[in-house]
Design an enzyme around this catalytic site. Structure first.
Site: not given
Ligand code: EZ4
Ligand code: CO
Length: 403
Positions: A262, A283, A236, A210, A212, A339, A148, A160, A403
């Site tokens: 996730e 996920r 992701e 990701d 995010h 992961e 990743r 991030y 976030w």
């Molecule tokens: O932001 O687990 O793919 N992994 C992620 C993580 C999440 C954290 C949040 O607690 O997106 O880094």
């Molecule tokens: Co993630």
């Protein structure tokens, strides 16, 4: 007949905060479950201590499904990450007990081995593109088959997924750190560094990214189109999945595969995504989606629609979770990827897992149950447990962003 004699909620902070449930039976068998909800740890610890442990004492530990239904339906209040994480901890601990009682590693109880090893992806990141490229090289040299890639967006401090000082631990502050966000800067920059990763290292490994939750559906569609020539394994969380229908728009525009789940806690949160084939990888995890019992139900539904698993495995999912995930990953037919972010080194002093990383594959041990031992003496050295928050993102105009 064996009964649940006690259930303890164990807090320890070996490099980061973890909450663990340990269930002990009248036969002296113990089972472990992860109950860590990053940034909201004590809510789950209290939920377990005040509302779940009293219900477990005296129950038949063999009745895993019944206990799941009892805790889920008995709460009356539906789903929610605190409830689902608490149920997950109980469920995982009961599966661990069942495995130890049977003298079998957990994957055997879940249907037996479907594969020799569990394909994992690891994290590469950099404050600059050069740093990212060095980090990708490090992982590929170590035999990693899937990487990743995340880089700092120029001018956007605290992007991030970028490690600082070799470590990435987003829940790092006593109060939330506020980080700036610019969708425009990210959309211009991210496809260019992912292209540089492919230019330098080629196509002989899986490349993941990701997003995010940072884009709207149409922005995500544009991003997915832009990176199509790079043949990502997945993008992701391109947009928040609060509205599952949002993914229909993304799907109409791009063939870049999509992974979501996730932050989701139940089969209903991914039902539309799966049954409408809006994602390629789901996920959801053992710890946040109701344990092995419920996660297997999600993955079985996914299998009907050719959706594969791709469970979350960040450092805030404890080694107990990682072991449980690896057993399920070993057994299910529609496993995709796992992961594996890794944990701070201190975590290995508290949690002894039999997990082995062998090239790009994770392998479970043949020890009965989960194969994880919790070292109380080591945990006592990391007893200081202080709350840590995940960051907050704000757009450049000062308004709050996902976030
Ligand atoms: O932001 O687990 O793919 N992994 C992620 C993580 C999440 C954290 C949040 O607690 O997106 O880094
Ligand atoms: Co993630």
């Amino acid at each position: 007949m064996s009964r649940v004699e006690s259930a303890e909620v164990l807090l320890a902070s070996p490099g980061r905060n973890f909450v663990t449930l340990r269930v002990t039976t009248t036969d002296g068998v113990t089972g472990l479950g992860d109950a860590t909800l990053n940034g909201r740890e004590s809510a789950v610890a209290h939920y377990l201590r005040d509302h779940v442990v009293p219900l477990l004492i005296g129950r038949d530990p063999a009745r895993i499904e019944d206990t799941w239904q009892y805790l889920f339906k008995g709460a009356y209040w539906r789903r929610g990450p605190v409830t689902m994480t608490a149920i997950a901890a109980v469920d995982t601990a009961l599966w661990d007990i069942k495995g130890k009682t049977a003298g079998l590693p957990l994957y055997q109880l879940l249907g037996g081995r479907s594969r020799d090893g569990v394909l994992v992806y690891r994290h590469a990141s950099g404050a600059s593109v050069d740093e990212l490229l060095d980090d990708v090289a490090r992982l590929l040299d170590a035999g990693c088959l899937a990487v990743r890639a995340q880089a700092q967006v120029p001018g956007i401090a605290g992007t991030y997924g970028v490690a600082h000082g070799g470590r990435y631990e987003p829940a790092n502050a006593a109060l939330p750190e506020e980080q700036p966000w610019s969708t425009e800067a990210y959309l211009d920059f991210a496809p260019t560094y992912l292209a540089q990763v492919r230019e330098r290292f080629g196509f002989g490994f899986h490349l993941l990214h990701d997003v995010h939750h940072r884009l709207t559906p149409i922005e995500a569609a544009r991003f997915g189109q832009a990176v199509e020539p790079l043949r990502l394994f997945w993008m992701e969380d391109p947009t928040p999945a609060d509205s599952q229908e949002a993914f229909e728009l993304i799907r109409r525009h791009t063939t870049t595969p999509i992974a979501v789940g996730e932050a989701l806690t139940s089969i209903w949160d991914v039902q539309h995504l799966i049954t409408r084939q809006l994602i390629d990888y789901v996920r959801t995890t053992v710890v946040h989606a109701g344990g092995l019992t419920h996660l297997k139900r999600i993955f079985d539904l996914a299998a009907l629609y050719q959706v594969r698993s791709g469970s979350h495995g960040a450092s805030d999912l404890s080694p107990v979770s990682m072991a449980a995930a690896a057993h399920l990953d070993t057994a299910i037919p529609n496993f995709g990827i796992q992961e594996l972010m890794g944990h701070p080194p201190e975590a290995a002093e508290v949690f002894h897992t039999g997990l082995r990383l062998d090239g790009g594959y994770l392998r479970v041990s043949e020890a009965p149950g989960l194969g994880v031992e919790y070292d109380d003496a080591a945990a006592a050295r990391f007893a200081e447990f202080s709350p840590k928050y995940l960051p907050i993102a704000r757009r450049l105009d000062g308004s709050v962003h996902d976030w």
